[in-house]
Design a protein around this motif. Structure first.
Motif, PDB file in Angstrom:
ATOM      1  N   GLU A 103     -14.710  21.717 101.973  1.00  0.00           N
ATOM      2  CA  GLU A 103     -14.224  22.429 100.788  1.00  0.00           C
ATOM      3  C   GLU A 103     -15.130  23.597 100.408  1.00  0.00           C
ATOM      4  O   GLU A 103     -14.789  24.383  99.540  1.00  0.00           O
ATOM      5  N   SER A 131     -13.995  15.667 103.132  1.00  0.00           N
ATOM      6  CA  SER A 131     -12.573  15.687 103.473  1.00  0.00           C
ATOM      7  C   SER A 131     -12.437  15.647 104.985  1.00  0.00           C
ATOM      8  O   SER A 131     -13.240  16.249 105.701  1.00  0.00           O
ATOM      9  N   GLN A 164      -9.987  16.971 106.497  1.00  0.00           N
ATOM     10  CA  GLN A 164      -8.949  17.969 106.802  1.00  0.00           C
ATOM     11  C   GLN A 164      -9.209  18.807 108.050  1.00  0.00           C
ATOM     12  O   GLN A 164      -8.316  19.000 108.883  1.00  0.00           O
ATOM     13  N   ARG A 183     -18.352  12.818  97.547  1.00  0.00           N
ATOM     14  CA  ARG A 183     -18.654  14.068  96.832  1.00  0.00           C
ATOM     15  C   ARG A 183     -19.796  13.850  95.854  1.00  0.00           C
ATOM     16  O   ARG A 183     -19.716  12.983  94.989  1.00  0.00           O
ATOM     17  N   GLU A 214     -20.635  15.079  93.268  1.00  0.00           N
ATOM     18  CA  GLU A 214     -20.320  15.817  92.044  1.00  0.00           C
ATOM     19  C   GLU A 214     -21.114  15.221  90.901  1.00  0.00           C
ATOM     20  O   GLU A 214     -21.114  14.012  90.710  1.00  0.00           O
ATOM     21  N   LEU A 221     -15.248   9.952  91.428  1.00  0.00           N
ATOM     22  CA  LEU A 221     -16.160   9.011  92.063  1.00  0.00           C
ATOM     23  C   LEU A 221     -16.979   9.773  93.100  1.00  0.00           C
ATOM     24  O   LEU A 221     -16.529  10.808  93.619  1.00  0.00           O
ATOM     25  N   HIS A 280      -9.247   8.669 100.568  1.00  0.00           N
ATOM     26  CA  HIS A 280      -8.537   9.933 100.642  1.00  0.00           C
ATOM     27  C   HIS A 280      -7.429   9.811 101.694  1.00  0.00           C
ATOM     28  O   HIS A 280      -7.699   9.423 102.828  1.00  0.00           O
ATOM     29  N   GLU A 330      -4.892  12.016 103.826  1.00  0.00           N
ATOM     30  CA  GLU A 330      -4.711  13.437 104.154  1.00  0.00           C
ATOM     31  C   GLU A 330      -3.768  13.629 105.342  1.00  0.00           C
ATOM     32  O   GLU A 330      -4.200  13.546 106.494  1.00  0.00           O
ATOM     33  N   GLU A 360      -4.894  15.989  88.099  1.00  0.00           N
ATOM     34  CA  GLU A 360      -4.669  16.316  89.517  1.00  0.00           C
ATOM     35  C   GLU A 360      -4.669  15.058  90.391  1.00  0.00           C
ATOM     36  O   GLU A 360      -5.654  14.341  90.463  1.00  0.00           O
ATOM     37  N   LEU A 361      -3.542  14.851  91.060  1.00  0.00           N
ATOM     38  CA  LEU A 361      -3.410  13.699  91.961  1.00  0.00           C
ATOM     39  C   LEU A 361      -3.531  14.152  93.412  1.00  0.00           C
ATOM     40  O   LEU A 361      -4.037  13.428  94.256  1.00  0.00           O
ATOM     41  N   ILE A 362      -3.033  15.359  93.675  1.00  0.00           N
ATOM     42  CA  ILE A 362      -2.987  15.878  95.049  1.00  0.00           C
ATOM     43  C   ILE A 362      -3.464  17.320  95.056  1.00  0.00           C
ATOM     44  O   ILE A 362      -3.150  18.088  94.142  1.00  0.00           O
ATOM     45  N   GLY A 363      -4.218  17.673  96.110  1.00  0.00           N
ATOM     46  CA  GLY A 363      -4.544  19.079  96.345  1.00  0.00           C
ATOM     47  C   GLY A 363      -4.164  19.391  97.774  1.00  0.00           C
ATOM     48  O   GLY A 363      -4.506  18.631  98.679  1.00  0.00           O
ATOM     49  N   ARG A 412      -2.174  26.331 105.625  1.00  0.00           N
ATOM     50  CA  ARG A 412      -3.460  26.854 106.117  1.00  0.00           C
ATOM     51  C   ARG A 412      -3.273  28.257 106.672  1.00  0.00           C
ATOM     52  O   ARG A 412      -2.193  28.604 107.171  1.00  0.00           O
ATOM     53  N   PHE A 417      -2.116  18.016 102.760  1.00  0.00           N
ATOM     54  CA  PHE A 417      -2.655  17.786 101.417  1.00  0.00           C
ATOM     55  C   PHE A 417      -3.551  16.559 101.408  1.00  0.00           C
ATOM     56  O   PHE A 417      -3.587  15.788 102.382  1.00  0.00           O
ATOM     57  N   GLY A 418      -4.268  16.410 100.308  1.00  0.00           N
ATOM     58  CA  GLY A 418      -5.108  15.226 100.121  1.00  0.00           C
ATOM     59  C   GLY A 418      -4.701  14.529  98.835  1.00  0.00           C
ATOM     60  O   GLY A 418      -4.546  15.173  97.792  1.00  0.00           O
ATOM     61  N   GLY A 466      -5.903  11.512  96.299  1.00  0.00           N
ATOM     62  CA  GLY A 466      -6.989  10.592  95.940  1.00  0.00           C
ATOM     63  C   GLY A 466      -6.381   9.227  95.644  1.00  0.00           C
ATOM     64  O   GLY A 466      -5.638   9.073  94.679  1.00  0.00           O
TER      65      GLY A 466
HETATM   66  O1  4AD Z   1      -8.219  18.937  96.005  1.00  0.00           O
HETATM   67  P1  4AD Z   1      -9.159  18.353  97.013  1.00  0.00           P
HETATM   68  O2  4AD Z   1     -10.598  18.716  96.909  1.00  0.00           O
HETATM   69  O3  4AD Z   1      -8.566  18.749  98.409  1.00  0.00           O
HETATM   70  C1  4AD Z   1      -9.134  18.513  99.622  1.00  0.00           C
HETATM   71  O4  4AD Z   1     -10.117  17.818  99.829  1.00  0.00           O
HETATM   72  C2  4AD Z   1      -8.317  19.049 100.746  1.00  0.00           C
HETATM   73  N1  4AD Z   1      -9.182  19.153 101.916  1.00  0.00           N
HETATM   74  C3  4AD Z   1      -7.155  18.154 100.983  1.00  0.00           C
HETATM   75  C4  4AD Z   1      -6.239  18.573 102.090  1.00  0.00           C
HETATM   76  O5  4AD Z   1      -5.585  19.579 101.963  1.00  0.00           O
HETATM   77  N2  4AD Z   1      -6.224  17.831 103.176  1.00  0.00           N
HETATM   78  O6  4AD Z   1      -9.048  16.763  96.971  1.00  0.00           O
HETATM   79  C5  4AD Z   1      -7.810  16.131  97.174  1.00  0.00           C
HETATM   80  C6  4AD Z   1      -7.623  15.012  96.192  1.00  0.00           C
HETATM   81  C7  4AD Z   1      -7.644  15.438  94.723  1.00  0.00           C
HETATM   82  O7  4AD Z   1      -6.382  15.919  94.310  1.00  0.00           O
HETATM   83  C8  4AD Z   1      -8.006  14.137  94.035  1.00  0.00           C
HETATM   84  O8  4AD Z   1      -6.874  13.289  93.890  1.00  0.00           O
HETATM   85  C9  4AD Z   1      -8.934  13.488  95.038  1.00  0.00           C
HETATM   86  O9  4AD Z   1      -8.699  14.090  96.296  1.00  0.00           O
HETATM   87  N3  4AD Z   1     -10.349  13.703  94.654  1.00  0.00           N
HETATM   88  C10 4AD Z   1     -11.123  12.769  94.072  1.00  0.00           C
HETATM   89  N4  4AD Z   1     -10.848  11.506  93.684  1.00  0.00           N
HETATM   90  C11 4AD Z   1     -11.856  10.805  93.114  1.00  0.00           C
HETATM   91  N5  4AD Z   1     -13.105  11.290  92.927  1.00  0.00           N
HETATM   92  C12 4AD Z   1     -13.429  12.548  93.309  1.00  0.00           C
HETATM   93  N6  4AD Z   1     -14.671  13.011  93.141  1.00  0.00           N
HETATM   94  C13 4AD Z   1     -12.400  13.346  93.912  1.00  0.00           C
HETATM   95  N7  4AD Z   1     -12.357  14.599  94.394  1.00  0.00           N
HETATM   96  C14 4AD Z   1     -11.103  14.794  94.844  1.00  0.00           C
END
Ligand code: 4AD
Length: 457
Positions: free
Chosen positions: A165, A203, A205, A226, A228, A236, A241, A243, A381-384, A388, A426-427, A429
């Protein structure tokens, strides 16, 4: 030990009148001078089985009449004396493991905060046992959904040298002793286990794209990490994840899969966990069943980022973070859009390129990328996901603009050099999905041993 699951005893009418043996833990126990009632659970079903013990004819160790004791009961399955269902007329009760009175899970309701301090025991409560049964059903449904549609299940590496990311939130993986001394950073990494800087993957991805551009349709389902520093109810440090990555797909195709998959998973949970969902509806989120049925039947909304910003700007609301075109949407903005404007799941699409990752397809307007976030009420946010960037030159420019180490992405760029195709994915969580379907408000309460900043119990 030979025994029958309590779920089977409760739900299989063929067992009525038959002798069965069950093993489990006593959740509640009552007794008079002549009879004892033990409510037993073995985790196989939401409902417990009541064993009725006639003390005149069945010897009963007093340790069996204690909350938390592990017991084995043999008896006849009969129609319950009161109400519906099945109970057990005990002929023999054996103590398997006694449970002293300082057992922290007693009959009275305890708080979720307290239960978070005893992650090793909280699954013995109704709430947590229900969460984890739903989680298991949903996980099986994920595999079924993709398998039935011809996707291959891929396992991507957890230790990686690239930060997918690009947000710099990677945990480092190292075997360097804490007191090591090096001339500079380069030497430090060179002498580490992999001979270069390595971390835990945020990820799968990028490796998913490798597999999709050969196998067509793939998905991963594994942990992402992560670092974070955000102590929120939705983040968390280690989460699961899902994907999918799809070749020959544009953004619209990605949205279709995401919507269909979320609905499929909700349908599976409603079908396979009716008692759990009824429980959550009653005690955690009133109206949950209706909400889930409604979501499974209605179309998700789609809104352009630009339009979402306009909606937020004209909202009669003092947001903590001001909104302007180009800003990243904060949780308060996301929740306002999904909970108050659309009142259902909504995809926000086509974000400004500066706030999204390097790999997203650059739109013709030169300002936005083909990204999509799915926002859902109660969670945000549930999905990102995104389509590409398939054009090697455009991808290179985006990477250079971010000052990325191009050499480290040689393999990724090669996917565009050799037979490039439109693709996307998409991903999701997984913990956030479990929050959504159970109504649990804190991500720590849908995870066995949650890891977050300053928390590794
Ligand atoms: O939006 P994110 O960062 O997208 C990706 O990682 C892309 N590489 C996905 C892809 O296109 N294959 O993360 C995707 C989802 C988020 O929408 C969220 O639901 C979850 O991952 N997520 C977390 N869940 C729990 N704790 C965290 N720290 C999270 N960070 C992301």
């Amino acid at each position: 030990m030979k025994h029958t699951d309590i779920a089977k005893v409760l739900h299989d009418p063929a067992l009525l009148g038959k002798q069965v043996t069950v093993c489990g833990w006593v959740r509640t126990a009552r007794e008079s001078s002549t009879v004892a009632f033990l409510e037993i659970t073995d985790g196989t079903s939401f409902s417990r089985l009541q064993a009725v013990v006639d003390k005149a004819s069945v010897p009963l160790d007093p340790e069996c009449v204690k909350c938390g004791a592990a017991v084995c009961v043999t008896g006849t399955a009969v129609k319950a004396f009161r109400g519906e269902g099945t109970e057990l007329n005990a002929a023999e009760v054996t103590l398997i493991g006694k449970c002293p009175s300082d057992y922290p899970i007693q009959k009275k309701r305890t708080t979720l905060e307290f239960l978070r301090t005893i992650p090793h025991l909280r699954l013995r409560t109704n709430t947590f046992a229900a969460v984890f049964r739903v989680r298991s059903v949903a996980a099986q449904a994920v595999h079924r959904y993709f398998h039935e549609r011809g996707y291959y299940y891929i396992n991507t590496p957890l230790i990686t040298a690239s930060d997918c990311e690009g947000a710099g939130e990677m945990f480092r993986v190292t075997t360097q002793p804490w007191n090591a001394r090096y001339a500079d950073e380069a030497q430090y990494y060179k002498e580490d286990f992999f001979g270069k800087k390595a971390g835990l993957s945020v990820s799968g991805q990028l490796e998913g794209e490798v597999a999709a551009t050969a196998l067509g349709k793939i998905y991963t389902f594994g942990p992402s990490f992560r670092a974070e520093n955000s102590n929120t109810t939705r983040h968390l440090a280690e989460f699961w994840h899902i994907e999918p990555e799809i070749a020959f797909a544009e953004l619209g195709d990605v949205l279709e899969v995401a919507e269909e998959m979320v609905k499929y998973l909700i349908g599976a949970v409603l079908d396979e966990c009716p008692e759990e969902i009824a429980f959550f509806d009653r005690f955690v989120e009133h109206g949950l069943t209706e909400k889930l049925k409604h979501v499974a039947e209605s179309e998700f909304g789609v809104v352009e980022y630009t339009q979402a910003v306009a909606l937020l700007q004209k909202a009669d609301r003092d947001f903590r973070f001001p909104v302007a075109w180009g800003c990243d949407l904060q949780s308060e903005h996301e929740r306002y859009l999904t909970e108050e404007v659309f009142r259902k799941p909504v995809f926000v699409i086509n974000y400004p390129k500066e706030i999204k990752s390097f790999y997203m397809k650059q739109n013709a307007d030169g300002k936005t990328v083909a990204a999509a976030d799915l926002l859902v009420p109660g969670v945000g946010e549930l999905i990102g996901g995104s389509e590409r960037e398939a054009d090697p030159e455009k991808l290179l420019v985006a990477m250079q603009a971010r000052g990325m180490d191009i050499a480290a992405y040689e393999q990724y760029l090669a996917l565009r050099k050799f037979g490039t195709v439109p693709h996307g994915g998409f991903g999701l969580g997984f913990e956030r999905f479990i929050m959504y379907v159970t109504g649990m408000e804190n991500i720590r309460d849908v995870t066995l041993f949650p890891r977050s900043v300053n928390n590794i119990l």
